[in-house]
Design a protein around this motif. Sequence first.
Motif, mmCIF file in Angstrom:
data_model
loop_
_atom_site.group_PDB
_atom_site.id
_atom_site.type_symbol
_atom_site.label_atom_id
_atom_site.label_comp_id
_atom_site.label_asym_id
_atom_site.label_seq_id
_atom_site.Cartn_x
_atom_site.Cartn_y
_atom_site.Cartn_z
ATOM 1 N N THR A 8 0.829 -1.205 0.000
ATOM 2 C CA THR A 8 0.000 0.000 0.000
ATOM 3 C C THR A 8 0.866 1.259 0.000
ATOM 4 O O THR A 8 2.097 1.191 0.111
ATOM 5 C CB THR A 8 -0.908 0.034 1.241
ATOM 6 N N GLU A 9 0.169 2.386 -0.093
ATOM 7 C CA GLU A 9 0.846 3.684 -0.027
ATOM 8 C C GLU A 9 0.887 4.222 1.401
ATOM 9 O O GLU A 9 1.268 5.364 1.638
ATOM 10 C CB GLU A 9 0.114 4.688 -0.919
ATOM 11 N N HIS A 10 0.498 3.387 2.371
ATOM 12 C CA HIS A 10 0.484 3.785 3.772
ATOM 13 C C HIS A 10 1.646 3.125 4.519
ATOM 14 O O HIS A 10 2.226 2.140 4.062
ATOM 15 C CB HIS A 10 -0.844 3.380 4.428
ATOM 16 N N HIS A 11 1.956 3.664 5.674
ATOM 17 C CA HIS A 11 2.876 3.002 6.587
ATOM 18 C C HIS A 11 2.114 1.875 7.291
ATOM 19 O O HIS A 11 1.001 2.088 7.788
ATOM 20 C CB HIS A 11 3.419 3.994 7.621
ATOM 21 N N PRO A 44 5.674 2.739 2.737
ATOM 22 C CA PRO A 44 4.862 2.443 1.544
ATOM 23 C C PRO A 44 5.673 1.761 0.443
ATOM 24 O O PRO A 44 6.781 2.192 0.115
ATOM 25 C CB PRO A 44 4.358 3.822 1.117
ATOM 26 N N LYS A 92 -2.528 -0.262 9.547
ATOM 27 C CA LYS A 92 -1.997 1.034 9.119
ATOM 28 C C LYS A 92 -1.637 1.879 10.340
ATOM 29 O O LYS A 92 -2.333 1.836 11.364
ATOM 30 C CB LYS A 92 -3.030 1.791 8.285
ATOM 31 N N PRO A 104 2.429 8.122 9.583
ATOM 32 C CA PRO A 104 3.791 8.165 9.053
ATOM 33 C C PRO A 104 4.855 8.467 10.100
ATOM 34 O O PRO A 104 6.010 8.061 9.935
ATOM 35 C CB PRO A 104 3.724 9.286 8.005
#
Length: 225
Positions: free
Chosen positions: A35-38, A62, A94, A97
């Motif tokens: 994903t584009e998340h931490h 990410p 999730k 950041p």
Amino acid sequence: MGGGSQLISVHPEELTFEFELDKPSNCNLKVVNNTEHHVAFKVKTTSPKKYFVRPNTSVVQPWDSCTVTVTLQAQKEFPPDMQCKDKFLLQSTKVPPNTDMDELPPDTFNKDGDKVIEELKLRVVYTAPSQSGHGNSEGDLDLTSRSLKQGSDNLSIQTVQRLKEERDTTLQQNQQLQRELDVLKRRRNRKSDAGFSLTFTAFVGLVGLLVGFVLNFMFSSPPAA
């Protein structure tokens, strides 16, 4: 087993350990953030005293990944039929950041409110060293067989060459002996011929002398009164 997880994926999807008594064994897992998340993860096991996991918790940035090393501690006895019932559970969620990778909040993986905790189960497989090295053993036997065959072929070629050399040497010796025998025969024949001629000449000479003596005696004798 990793198909149901959307936040992360794990490779391989099972932990395989080469089991030997009194020897530890390692297995590496690659944890990938899809994903584009931490995403934070935590590794749990049903037998925490048998395994050493580093890191057992961390945060993956990410589209990044990290490697988790799981060590099976040295064991004193074999499991029944080499079957392992231990299980591993990898939880992921999730996180913001700015979350500290080394100090995750205690409630990070608590299932409360709207927080989504994904879980991925991993099974454990034990393999015997003889099984893992079986292919190599067959390869070594095949290599040894080829080496023996090649050595046998080389020995056969050397034997044939040696026999040919011995045959040629024997033929040469026979030819030499035959030549020497012919020379001896010719010498003996010449000696026999020379001896016969000398004897015959002496005999003729002796006869001539006798005849001459008789004739001389006859003509030199005075006539009777």
